[in-house]
Design an enzyme around this catalytic site. Structure first.
Site, PDB file in Angstrom:
ATOM      1  N   GLY A   1       0.827  -1.208   0.000  1.00  0.00           N
ATOM      2  CA  GLY A   1       0.000   0.000   0.000  1.00  0.00           C
ATOM      3  C   GLY A   1       0.862   1.259   0.000  1.00  0.00           C
ATOM      4  O   GLY A   1       2.098   1.201   0.141  1.00  0.00           O
ATOM      5  N   ASP A   2       0.210   2.395  -0.223  1.00  0.00           N
ATOM      6  CA  ASP A   2       0.873   3.711  -0.203  1.00  0.00           C
ATOM      7  C   ASP A   2       1.982   3.837  -1.250  1.00  0.00           C
ATOM      8  O   ASP A   2       2.971   4.539  -1.043  1.00  0.00           O
ATOM      9  CB  ASP A   2       1.446   4.014   1.201  1.00  0.00           C
ATOM     10  N   GLU A   3       1.802   3.174  -2.353  1.00  0.00           N
ATOM     11  CA  GLU A   3       2.811   3.211  -3.421  1.00  0.00           C
ATOM     12  C   GLU A   3       2.711   4.487  -4.251  1.00  0.00           C
ATOM     13  O   GLU A   3       3.600   4.768  -5.059  1.00  0.00           O
ATOM     14  CB  GLU A   3       2.632   1.999  -4.362  1.00  0.00           C
TER      15      GLU A   3
ATOM     16  N   LYS B   1      -0.675   5.323  -5.563  1.00  0.00           N
ATOM     17  CA  LYS B   1      -1.786   5.009  -6.482  1.00  0.00           C
ATOM     18  C   LYS B   1      -2.606   6.253  -6.792  1.00  0.00           C
ATOM     19  O   LYS B   1      -2.998   6.487  -7.933  1.00  0.00           O
ATOM     20  CB  LYS B   1      -2.699   3.928  -5.863  1.00  0.00           C
ATOM     21  N   GLY B   2      -2.876   7.061  -5.735  1.00  0.00           N
ATOM     22  CA  GLY B   2      -3.718   8.241  -5.911  1.00  0.00           C
ATOM     23  C   GLY B   2      -3.139   9.179  -6.957  1.00  0.00           C
ATOM     24  O   GLY B   2      -3.843   9.637  -7.856  1.00  0.00           O
TER      25      GLY B   2
ATOM     26  N   ASN C   1     -10.179   2.759   4.734  1.00  0.00           N
ATOM     27  CA  ASN C   1      -8.829   2.449   5.233  1.00  0.00           C
ATOM     28  C   ASN C   1      -7.779   2.992   4.265  1.00  0.00           C
ATOM     29  O   ASN C   1      -6.625   3.175   4.635  1.00  0.00           O
ATOM     30  CB  ASN C   1      -8.635   0.934   5.440  1.00  0.00           C
ATOM     31  N   ALA C   2      -8.159   3.209   3.027  1.00  0.00           N
ATOM     32  CA  ALA C   2      -7.237   3.750   2.031  1.00  0.00           C
ATOM     33  C   ALA C   2      -6.976   5.226   2.304  1.00  0.00           C
ATOM     34  O   ALA C   2      -7.795   5.910   2.913  1.00  0.00           O
ATOM     35  CB  ALA C   2      -7.831   3.582   0.630  1.00  0.00           C
ATOM     36  N   GLY C   3      -5.838   5.684   1.837  1.00  0.00           N
ATOM     37  CA  GLY C   3      -5.536   7.113   1.912  1.00  0.00           C
ATOM     38  C   GLY C   3      -4.746   7.464   0.669  1.00  0.00           C
ATOM     39  O   GLY C   3      -3.586   7.094   0.565  1.00  0.00           O
ATOM     40  N   HIS C   4      -5.396   8.093  -0.296  1.00  0.00           N
ATOM     41  CA  HIS C   4      -4.760   8.381  -1.583  1.00  0.00           C
ATOM     42  C   HIS C   4      -4.547   9.887  -1.697  1.00  0.00           C
ATOM     43  O   HIS C   4      -5.491  10.660  -1.562  1.00  0.00           O
ATOM     44  CB  HIS C   4      -5.635   7.852  -2.727  1.00  0.00           C
TER      45      HIS C   4
ATOM     46  N   GLN D   1      -5.028  -0.329  -1.055  1.00  0.00           N
ATOM     47  CA  GLN D   1      -4.044  -1.194  -0.395  1.00  0.00           C
ATOM     48  C   GLN D   1      -3.036  -1.734  -1.431  1.00  0.00           C
ATOM     49  O   GLN D   1      -2.773  -1.072  -2.417  1.00  0.00           O
ATOM     50  CB  GLN D   1      -4.722  -2.328   0.388  1.00  0.00           C
TER      51      GLN D   1
ATOM     52  N   ARG E   1       0.373   7.339  11.253  1.00  0.00           N
ATOM     53  CA  ARG E   1       1.458   6.507  11.807  1.00  0.00           C
ATOM     54  C   ARG E   1       2.696   6.587  10.924  1.00  0.00           C
ATOM     55  O   ARG E   1       2.592   6.706   9.701  1.00  0.00           O
ATOM     56  CB  ARG E   1       1.012   5.036  11.885  1.00  0.00           C
ATOM     57  N   LYS E   2       3.853   6.446  11.575  1.00  0.00           N
ATOM     58  CA  LYS E   2       5.104   6.422  10.836  1.00  0.00           C
ATOM     59  C   LYS E   2       5.154   5.125  10.038  1.00  0.00           C
ATOM     60  O   LYS E   2       4.863   4.065  10.578  1.00  0.00           O
ATOM     61  CB  LYS E   2       6.241   6.431  11.869  1.00  0.00           C
TER      62      LYS E   2
ATOM     63  N   SER F   1       7.394   8.184 -11.609  1.00  0.00           N
ATOM     64  CA  SER F   1       6.948   9.387 -10.904  1.00  0.00           C
ATOM     65  C   SER F   1       8.120   9.951 -10.119  1.00  0.00           C
ATOM     66  O   SER F   1       8.839   9.212  -9.444  1.00  0.00           O
ATOM     67  CB  SER F   1       5.792   9.026  -9.972  1.00  0.00           C
TER      68      SER F   1
HETATM   69  P1  GDP Z   1      -1.494   5.633  -2.183  1.00  0.00           P
HETATM   70  O1  GDP Z   1      -2.178   5.149  -0.962  1.00  0.00           O
HETATM   71  O2  GDP Z   1      -0.902   4.518  -2.970  1.00  0.00           O
HETATM   72  O3  GDP Z   1      -2.332   6.544  -3.029  1.00  0.00           O
HETATM   73  O4  GDP Z   1      -0.257   6.510  -1.680  1.00  0.00           O
HETATM   74  P2  GDP Z   1      -0.302   7.631  -0.514  1.00  0.00           P
HETATM   75  O5  GDP Z   1      -0.947   8.839  -1.057  1.00  0.00           O
HETATM   76  O6  GDP Z   1      -0.814   7.053   0.754  1.00  0.00           O
HETATM   77  O7  GDP Z   1       1.255   7.841  -0.274  1.00  0.00           O
HETATM   78  C1  GDP Z   1       2.106   8.252  -1.293  1.00  0.00           C
HETATM   79  C2  GDP Z   1       2.752   9.579  -0.868  1.00  0.00           C
HETATM   80  O8  GDP Z   1       3.837   9.854  -1.714  1.00  0.00           O
HETATM   81  C3  GDP Z   1       1.832  10.769  -0.999  1.00  0.00           C
HETATM   82  O9  GDP Z   1       2.153  11.700  -0.005  1.00  0.00           O
HETATM   83  C4  GDP Z   1       2.150  11.320  -2.379  1.00  0.00           C
HETATM   84  O10 GDP Z   1       1.897  12.710  -2.498  1.00  0.00           O
HETATM   85  C5  GDP Z   1       3.625  11.044  -2.452  1.00  0.00           C
HETATM   86  N1  GDP Z   1       4.159  10.764  -3.788  1.00  0.00           N
HETATM   87  C6  GDP Z   1       3.561  10.126  -4.831  1.00  0.00           C
HETATM   88  N2  GDP Z   1       4.423   9.991  -5.861  1.00  0.00           N
HETATM   89  C7  GDP Z   1       5.580  10.551  -5.451  1.00  0.00           C
HETATM   90  C8  GDP Z   1       6.867  10.705  -6.050  1.00  0.00           C
HETATM   91  O11 GDP Z   1       7.138  10.274  -7.169  1.00  0.00           O
HETATM   92  N3  GDP Z   1       7.829  11.326  -5.308  1.00  0.00           N
HETATM   93  C9  GDP Z   1       7.593  11.794  -4.043  1.00  0.00           C
HETATM   94  N4  GDP Z   1       8.600  12.374  -3.389  1.00  0.00           N
HETATM   95  N5  GDP Z   1       6.393  11.653  -3.451  1.00  0.00           N
HETATM   96  C10 GDP Z   1       5.418  11.041  -4.141  1.00  0.00           C
HETATM   97  P1  IMO Z   2      -3.798   2.627   0.575  1.00  0.00           P
HETATM   98  O1  IMO Z   2      -4.955   2.423  -0.357  1.00  0.00           O
HETATM   99  C1  IMO Z   2      -1.216   0.951   3.618  1.00  0.00           C
HETATM  100  C2  IMO Z   2      -3.003  -1.869   6.427  1.00  0.00           C
HETATM  101  C3  IMO Z   2      -3.134  -1.457   7.867  1.00  0.00           C
HETATM  102  C4  IMO Z   2      -2.951  -2.808   8.529  1.00  0.00           C
HETATM  103  C5  IMO Z   2      -3.704  -3.746   7.594  1.00  0.00           C
HETATM  104  C6  IMO Z   2      -5.128  -4.053   7.985  1.00  0.00           C
HETATM  105  O2  IMO Z   2      -3.646   4.030   1.060  1.00  0.00           O
HETATM  106  O3  IMO Z   2      -2.550   2.067   0.000  1.00  0.00           O
HETATM  107  P2  IMO Z   2      -7.388  -2.673   7.884  1.00  0.00           P
HETATM  108  O4  IMO Z   2      -7.791  -1.377   8.537  1.00  0.00           O
HETATM  109  O5  IMO Z   2      -7.481  -2.652   6.400  1.00  0.00           O
HETATM  110  O6  IMO Z   2      -8.088  -3.865   8.475  1.00  0.00           O
HETATM  111  O7  IMO Z   2      -5.828  -2.857   8.270  1.00  0.00           O
HETATM  112  O8  IMO Z   2      -3.698  -3.109   6.320  1.00  0.00           O
HETATM  113  N1  IMO Z   2      -3.614  -0.948   5.454  1.00  0.00           N
HETATM  114  C7  IMO Z   2      -2.917  -0.139   4.647  1.00  0.00           C
HETATM  115  N2  IMO Z   2      -1.596   0.088   4.569  1.00  0.00           N
HETATM  116  N3  IMO Z   2      -2.045   1.548   2.755  1.00  0.00           N
HETATM  117  C8  IMO Z   2      -3.370   1.320   2.804  1.00  0.00           C
HETATM  118  O9  IMO Z   2      -4.231   1.795   1.886  1.00  0.00           O
HETATM  119  C9  IMO Z   2      -3.873   0.464   3.809  1.00  0.00           C
HETATM  120  N4  IMO Z   2      -5.102   0.038   4.155  1.00  0.00           N
HETATM  121  C10 IMO Z   2      -4.937  -0.844   5.151  1.00  0.00           C
HETATM  122  O10 IMO Z   2      -2.120  -0.558   8.227  1.00  0.00           O
HETATM  123  O11 IMO Z   2      -1.601  -3.177   8.528  1.00  0.00           O
HETATM  124 MG    MG Z   3      -2.207   5.466   1.088  1.00  0.00          MG
END
Ligand code: GDP
Ligand code: IMO
Ligand code: MG
Length: 429
Positions: free
Chosen positions: A12-14, A16-17, A38-41, A223, A302-303, A412
């Site tokens: 997750g948090d790659e 995607k958003g 649970n997602a955060g984009h 995720q 969270r960190k 990116s």
């Molecule tokens: P998602 O859950 O997959 O949509 O990713 P998140 O939004 O939770 O976390 C990705 C974080 O990295 C966000 O704060 C974005 O603004 C940031 N981000 C996305 N692409 C890049 C990139 O290429 N470089 C940097 N430095 N940050 C990025």
């Molecule tokens: P995005 O879409 C990163 C993790 C939680 C926990 C596990 C189970 O932003 O990538 P849950 O609340 O789903 O039952 O938690 O999954 N988790 C994520 N980690 N990015 C997310 O979404 C996540 N959604 C859930 O931290 O380890």
């Molecule tokens: Mg996220």
């Protein structure tokens, strides 16, 4: 047909958003198909930062956005998120946002149960987002859920509510909690129904019509593959299938509609919550990645745990999700490292593996086998063309492609929408 399915290929948090937002300029429909809030984009457009948890990222551009049946929906969160985005100037109305009739609802006692279980689990806790995701999916599979379409039939909810509250009251009693207050719940449901119902549609029909008209559909996964309930690092996973195949079952479009599967891959690895992480760096490397990458959870703050790129995991994700090409994100975070490491296998006891074995104990014991690769001292931040990348950064990308067996489609280089290098257009395939 030129559809694109975006999925996370790590934990997750790659990013995607950002990528969905970038692609949605050319999409006709953007659809979420699993997970919930649970997602955060995160989307960054100039000085504006948008954080979406439940709404498809396409909504920020005004693209028709749909929440598919595979999503679990907290209606109160939905209302809050709509209000927050409207406050940021995003246009949202039933003309550009639809919710599937069959989404199961996340109710207040799901959130309670998620928290109660986590608090009671001590060291074994999953580290969930505590938003009730797991308990809501349990009720869906247990055939006890209240669904979005039930909001139009609240007077008939009696027997369904009996079954649901009997189940939960027993669980709550085990935690010393009071039974569910049915009157209060019904009052809350009546209060929220009027807000939700105008958005409710047979989303499967909307998507099938869009497909028949040759429109471009962009699926937005939440995720990542290593958090998938079947293919992830069980039990440290989320409660839905996060792989690309879910785009079909989670919307009602069918498997032929998935199109180009774009795996989003961070140039290193992060994870929030508990569970195995073979390339984790609990040292100054991890700290540097976390600081440069601003690795704090979008939802919980969270960190995030940080470590080197794990080619074994991504190769596995490419396989189980049928990834056509990847978007490599956050390359800029690696600027300035003397040497980078890439995990190419695991050592578990006296055996070596080129995949992650299924058992949690093996996963916990897996030690990463690394190869070193020279870093680059120039900056990649903000690069918008291949020619802007230092030669060593290109070598790093090429080595990743070789190891994961999949081509890079996009790169990116900053959070900003347009700081993106297009290598191959996923919509053109
Ligand atoms: P998602 O859950 O997959 O949509 O990713 P998140 O939004 O939770 O976390 C990705 C974080 O990295 C966000 O704060 C974005 O603004 C940031 N981000 C996305 N692409 C890049 C990139 O290429 N470089 C940097 N430095 N940050 C990025
Ligand atoms: P995005 O879409 C990163 C993790 C939680 C926990 C596990 C189970 O932003 O990538 P849950 O609340 O789903 O039952 O938690 O999954 N988790 C994520 N980690 N990015 C997310 O979404 C996540 N959604 C859930 O931290 O380890
Ligand atoms: Mg996220």
């Amino acid at each position: 047909m030129a559809n694109v399915t975006v999925i996370g290929a790590q934990w997750g948090d790659e990013g995607k958003g950002k990528i969905v937002d970038w692609l949605s300029e050319r999409a006709d429909v953007v659809a979420r198909f699993q997970g919930g809030h649970n997602a955060g984009h995160t989307l960054v457009v100039g000085d504006n930062v948008y954080k979406l948890s439940l709404l498809p990222s396409g909504i920020v551009r005004g693209t028709l956005s749909v929440i598919g049946n595979g999503v679990v929906l907290d209606p109160w969160h939905f209302r809050d998120e709509v209000a927050k985005l409207k406050g940021q100037g995003v246009m949202i109305n039933p003309g550009n946002l639809q919710i599937a009739e069959t989404c199961p609802l996340i109710l207040p006692f799901h959130r309670d149960l998620d928290g109660l279980r986590e608090d009671a689990s001590g060291a074994g806790k999953i580290g969930t987002t505590r938003r009730g995701i797991g308990p809501a999916y349990e009720d869906k599979v247990g055939r006890r859920a209240i669904r979005v379409c039930d909001l139009a039939h609240l007077d008939d909810l009696g027997p369904q509510l009996d079954r649901l509250t009997a189940h939960h009251d027993a669980l709550r009693a085990g935690f010393g909690e009071a039974p569910i207050d049915r009157e209060a719940l019904m009052a809350e449901l009546r209060d929220i129904a009027g807000f939700i119902l105008p958005f409710v549609q047979p989303v499967w029909l909307t998507l099938n019509k869009a497909k028949a008209e040759g429109k471009r559909i962009l699926f937005e996964g939440a995720q990542g593959t290593l958090l998938d309930i079947d293919h992830g690092t069980y039990p440290f996973v989320t409660s839905s299938n996060t792989v690309a195949g879910t785009a079909a079952s989670g919307t009602g479009l069918g498997p032929s509609g998935a199109g180009f599967v774009l795996g989003i891959v961070k140039a290193y690895t992060t994870r929030v919550g508990s569970g195995p992480f073979p390339t984790e760096q609990e040292n100054n490397v991890g700290q540097r990645l976390g600081e440069r990458g601003h690795e704090f959870g979008t939802v919980t703050g969270r960190k995030r745990r940080c470590g080197w790129f794990d080619a074994v995991l991504v190769r596995q994700s490419v396989a189980v999700s049928g990834v056509t090409g990847i978007a490599l994100t956050k390359l800029d975070v690696l600027d300035g490292f003397e040497t980078l490491k890439i995990c190419t296998g695991y050592r578990i006891g006296d055996q070596t593996f080129d995949y992650l074995p299924a058992h949690a104990q093996d996963q916990a014991k897996a030690e990463a086998i690394y190869e070193d690769i020279e870093g680059w001292q120039d900056t990649t931040a903000g690069a918008r063309s291949w020619a802007d990348l230092p030669a060593q950064a290109i070598k790093y990308i090429r080595r990743i492609e070789e190891l994961i067996g999949c081509p890079v489609t996009l790169v990116s280089t900053s959070p900003e929408r347009d700081d993106t290098i297009l290598v191959r257009d996923p919509f053109a395939d």
